[in-house]
Design a protein around this motif. Structure first.
Motif, PDB file in Angstrom:
ATOM      1  N   ASN A  13      -2.714  -6.940   4.086  1.00  0.00           N
ATOM      2  CA  ASN A  13      -2.192  -6.493   2.770  1.00  0.00           C
ATOM      3  C   ASN A  13      -2.861  -7.249   1.634  1.00  0.00           C
ATOM      4  O   ASN A  13      -3.138  -6.696   0.563  1.00  0.00           O
ATOM      5  CB  ASN A  13      -0.675  -6.705   2.718  1.00  0.00           C
ATOM      6  CG  ASN A  13      -0.042  -6.019   1.523  1.00  0.00           C
ATOM      7  OD1 ASN A  13      -0.224  -4.818   1.341  1.00  0.00           O
ATOM      8  ND2 ASN A  13       0.684  -6.771   0.714  1.00  0.00           N
ATOM      9  N   LYS A  33      -6.204  -5.793   1.168  1.00  0.00           N
ATOM     10  CA  LYS A  33      -6.056  -4.515   0.457  1.00  0.00           C
ATOM     11  C   LYS A  33      -5.844  -4.745  -1.041  1.00  0.00           C
ATOM     12  O   LYS A  33      -6.366  -4.015  -1.879  1.00  0.00           O
ATOM     13  CB  LYS A  33      -4.881  -3.744   1.036  1.00  0.00           C
ATOM     14  CG  LYS A  33      -5.106  -3.238   2.451  1.00  0.00           C
ATOM     15  CD  LYS A  33      -3.875  -2.513   2.965  1.00  0.00           C
ATOM     16  CE  LYS A  33      -4.073  -2.023   4.392  1.00  0.00           C
ATOM     17  NZ  LYS A  33      -2.885  -1.312   4.898  1.00  0.00           N
ATOM     18  N   LEU A  66      -7.896   2.543   0.081  1.00  0.00           N
ATOM     19  CA  LEU A  66      -7.418   1.407   0.877  1.00  0.00           C
ATOM     20  C   LEU A  66      -7.573   1.642   2.388  1.00  0.00           C
ATOM     21  O   LEU A  66      -6.995   0.908   3.195  1.00  0.00           O
ATOM     22  CB  LEU A  66      -5.932   1.119   0.547  1.00  0.00           C
ATOM     23  CG  LEU A  66      -5.648   0.749  -0.921  1.00  0.00           C
ATOM     24  CD1 LEU A  66      -4.157   0.483  -1.129  1.00  0.00           C
ATOM     25  CD2 LEU A  66      -6.461  -0.459  -1.343  1.00  0.00           C
ATOM     26  N   SER A 105       0.804  -1.219   0.000  1.00  0.00           N
ATOM     27  CA  SER A 105       0.000   0.000   0.000  1.00  0.00           C
ATOM     28  C   SER A 105       0.837   1.269   0.000  1.00  0.00           C
ATOM     29  O   SER A 105       0.283   2.378  -0.065  1.00  0.00           O
ATOM     30  CB  SER A 105      -0.941  -0.003   1.218  1.00  0.00           C
ATOM     31  OG  SER A 105      -0.190  -0.063   2.430  1.00  0.00           O
TER      32      SER A 105
END
Length: 768
Positions: A664, A667, A548, A460
């Protein structure tokens, strides 16, 4: 003797004069002594010479025109060759030589006999002046040629020299000749003014010779001075008879010339006046001997012709009489003079008729035949050229018609094929556009699968995320292109190849064999045609902004947004349109379906919501604490604290679960989902543009191929137009060549006809 005298005296009477033949009437005046020149038989030669000179003047001009014409068409070897041109050029020199000979041609009479037989006196009597030396003994020691000159004074030219030797009088002539001591075979030309002698005006040339008994070298004499003579006059001595020496000379002449014209003049016949008792016997004796010599020994004429070529006269008396007429000198008269005078005049008449006809025949017959040969040869050449030009013209006209028909056919077929190919290209373009649009839509629906296949490590962090998005753009663009090519390229390539092959086959029928090419040369491509799908995802999805941040899926704001549905979305969009100057728009891409979160802008104004919605918004705003207290108080009062506690515990567990699972990987899934939704919307916007772009590529390729084929057809048509212009020029040249050949051929016929008329008028007089 009396019969001969009566015959001659009858000429002096009026009746006798009217009974004479036409030529004879022309030469005798009222006294029977003068011979007019206008109607002289010698004028036949003069007129014939002028006529044939005029004809050969036309022939010479005609040959020059023909040679010039040959040079004009010499470059065209199909109608004329080098041999014909060379042959035609040779005629120029031949005609020029003939004209030179014709200008020099004259009537030549040669006098031969023994020494002192009176040869020079006979010539002087015929010329009506004492021009040549005469007298007792050997007076002429060489050949003397007397011819007319257009001068006022006579002059002499010696053999081998062009110098003129002037003479003051006729009496000095003998002295001039003797002084030179010339050999017997030498020739001295005496040019006497034509104004003084009528015979010389009519192109008559007299040649006097030494006596045939002077030298035995007769062959040299004949070869040098006699071969071109038209008439030979043998001057014999009437006091004796024909001698072997005289006969031998003419025997040699007859072997070199075919039937020479020979007159026998028995001179000094005045001696018979002293012996009248033997007159008839001597005359008969001389007559028989002369007839036997001409008819039986030489065989140069018939008995009837020989009777008219034997004469008995006295040249000395005739000369004296004629000089008396001009100088008024005393005229001695002896017995039988008038008879001898008329005998001499009869000789002159027969001589003039004979030499005129003979000279015309001997001088001009060969030239006339050569002129006809030249004209006929040129006519045959020109006839061949004319026929060849007509044949070639017909061939060229046929080729021109075929070429014109081919050009018209090519243009008509080109128009038809162009219309058909335009329609075919249009249909294929529409088909390609439809196929690409359909395939692209299908690939867009499968975009999530393509995005899921992208496995680059995700993070991210903004720097890493930018690289991730760029690689994802490339992956999507490459994948979509590969999928589209896999679905369409083979079918489109086959269709393109078939269309190009059909174009080539149709157009090759319009191109000559020597300009035809195979398909790959016509298409001019090293590789098969392939459509390029220009998606450009990097620019297309440049405005994509991922969301996100963690949002609880059962949060109040999320729930309200979820249940508000399309109405809330509509109000949000409406507010955004009504106030374009509001702050930055937050992403509206839906979040993961598992938590049902939406990218939501909290500053959206909603007027018609329910009270619960308003309280929720207040709870999410800066007055959230107060809102929560109000809501909590309302719930406790309504459903009880136990239910609220249980619900809160469950709600807290859900929140804790979602918060712990927001890893993650989650995301990345949320990112790909948002990207798929954003890219799908963007790609659907360019479906029509992409399909149109692909169809345009196909149209350009097919149109380019057809344009190149049309260019080849245009080049072939231009080449045929050039050939057509060349054929038209060749046809025009052949028309001109044939037309001029026809004119020259007809002129050759005209010249041959003129020569035939000349022969009828002059060369056939002896048959009339």
């Amino acid at each position: 003797m009396m019969d001969t005298l009566n015959r001659q005296l009858s000429l002096m009477s009026g009746d006798g004069l009217h009974n004479l033949p036409a030529p004879m009437k022309a030469y005798i005046n009222e006294k029977g002594l003068k011979i007019p020149l206008d109607n002289s038989p010698l004028q036949i030669f003069v007129k014939a010479k002028k006529k044939i000179n005029d004809i050969f003047g036309e022939i010479e001009e005609y040959v020059k025109d023909t040679v010039e014409y040959m040079h004009e068409i010499e470059k065209d070897e199909n109608i004329v060759n080098g041999d014909q041109v060379k042959e035609t050029k040779e005629f120029v020199g031949k005609v020029h030589s003939i004209r030179d000979v014709l200008c020099r041609d004259h009537m030549k009479v040669a006098f031969f006999g023994r020494t002192s037989n009176g040869k020079s006196t006979v010539i002087n009597a015929m010329l009506r002046d004492k021009i040549l030396p005469s007298g007792i003994g050997h007076t002429t020691n060489c050949f003397l040629q007397v011819e007319g000159a257009n001068t006022e004074e006579p002059y002499v030219v010696l053999e081998g020299s062009d110098d003129r030797c002037a003479i003051e009088s006729v009496g000095q002539l003998a002295h001039a000749l003797c002084k030179e001591k010339l050999s017997e075979s030498s020739l001295v030309k005496i040019f006497w003014p034509k104004s003084r002698c009528g015979l010389l005006r009519d192109d008559v040339v007299f040649v006097d010779s030494p006596g045939v008994d002077v030298t035995p070298n007769l062959d040299e004499w004949i070869d040098k001075h006699c071969l071109d003579a038209d008439v030979f006059v043998l001057v014999a001595n009437a006091e004796s008879t024909l001698m072997v020496t005289e006969k031998n000379f003419f025997h040699k002449v007859s072997t070199k010339l075919s039937k020479p014209n020979i007159f026998i003049l028995n001179n000094r016949w005045d001696a018979s006046a002293s012996e009248p008792e033997f007159f008839d016997q001597v005359r008969k004796q001389h007559q028989e001997r002369a007839l036997d010599f001409l008819v039986k020994e030489l065989k140069v004429c018939t008995q009837k012709e020989a009777d008219e070529r034997i004469f008995f006269t006295s040249a000395k008396e005739v000369l004296q009489t004629r000089m008396h007429d001009t100088k008024n000198t005393p005229l001695p008269v002896t017995d039988g003079f008038q008879t001898r005078l008329f005998e001499f005049q009869d000789f002159e008449k027969k001589f003039e008729e004979c030499i005129s006809i003979s000279a015309v025949k001997t001088k001009f017959e060969q030239h006339s035949q050569r002129g006809k040969f030249i004209a006929n040869q040129l006519r045959d050449i020109l006839e061949g050229i004319y026929n060849d030009s007509l044949r070639l013209k017909e061939e060229k006209l046929k080729q021109r018609k075929e070429l014109t028909d081919k050009i018209n056919y090519t243009e008509q077929q080109l128009m038809i094929i162009t219309q058909e190919m335009k329609k075919k290209i249009h249909n294929m373009v529409e088909d390609v556009e439809h196929r690409v649009s359909k395939a692209l839509n299908e690939e867009i629906r499968r975009l999530s699968t393509l995005v899921d296949e992208f496995n680059l490590p995700f993070h991210s962090d903004s720097l890493v995320l930018n690289v991730y998005k760029k690689e994802l753009h490339l992956h999507v663009e490459t994948g979509l292109g590969s999928n589209l090519r896999a679905r369409l390229s083979t079918a489109l390539a086959l269709n393109m190849e078939a269309s190009q092959r059909e174009m080539t086959e149709r157009m090759e029928t319009l191109i000559p064999d020597n300009r035809r090419v195979v398909n790959n040369v016509v298409v001019q491509r090293k590789q098969p045609f392939e459509i390029l799908y220009r998606l450009n995802c990097d620019n297309l999805c440049a405005d994509f902004h991922e969301d996100l941040e963690f949002r609880f899926s059962w949060g109040i704001t999320t729930l309200i947004q979820r249940y508000a549905g399309s109405g809330a979305s509509f109000l949000a969009l409406k507010t955004e349109r009504d106030d374009p100057h509001r702050g930055a728009v937050m992403p509206t891409t839906p979040t993961d379906a598992m938590d049902g979160r939406l990218a939501f802008r909290p500053s959206v104004a909603i007027d018609d919501w329910s009270l619960l919605s308003r309280l929720a918004i207040m709870g999410a705003s800066s007055q959230g604490t107060m809102g929560c207290m109000l809501v909590a108080g309302f719930l406790f009062k309504t459903i009880g604290w136990r239910v609220v506690a249980v619900t809160g515990a469950i709600y807290s567990c859900l929140y804790l679960y979602e918060r712990l699972t927001w890893t993650n990987k989650a995301k990345e899934r949320s990112f790909k989902k948002q990207y798929v939704q954003h890219a799908t919307r963007k790609l659907r916007m360019i479906v029509d543009l992409t399909s149109a772009n692909c169809s345009h590529q196909v149209q350009q390729e097919l149109s380019g191929t057809f344009a190149r084929l049309c260019h080849l057809v245009d080049e072939a048509t231009s080449e045929m137009d050039k050939q057509l212009r060349g054929l038209e020029g060749e046809v025009g040249g052949l028309e001109r060549a044939g037309g001029k050949a026809k004119v020259l051929r007809n002129k050759a016929n005209y010249l041959v006809h003129e020569l035939e008329l000349f022969e009828d008028a002059y060369l056939k007089l002896q048959h009339r």
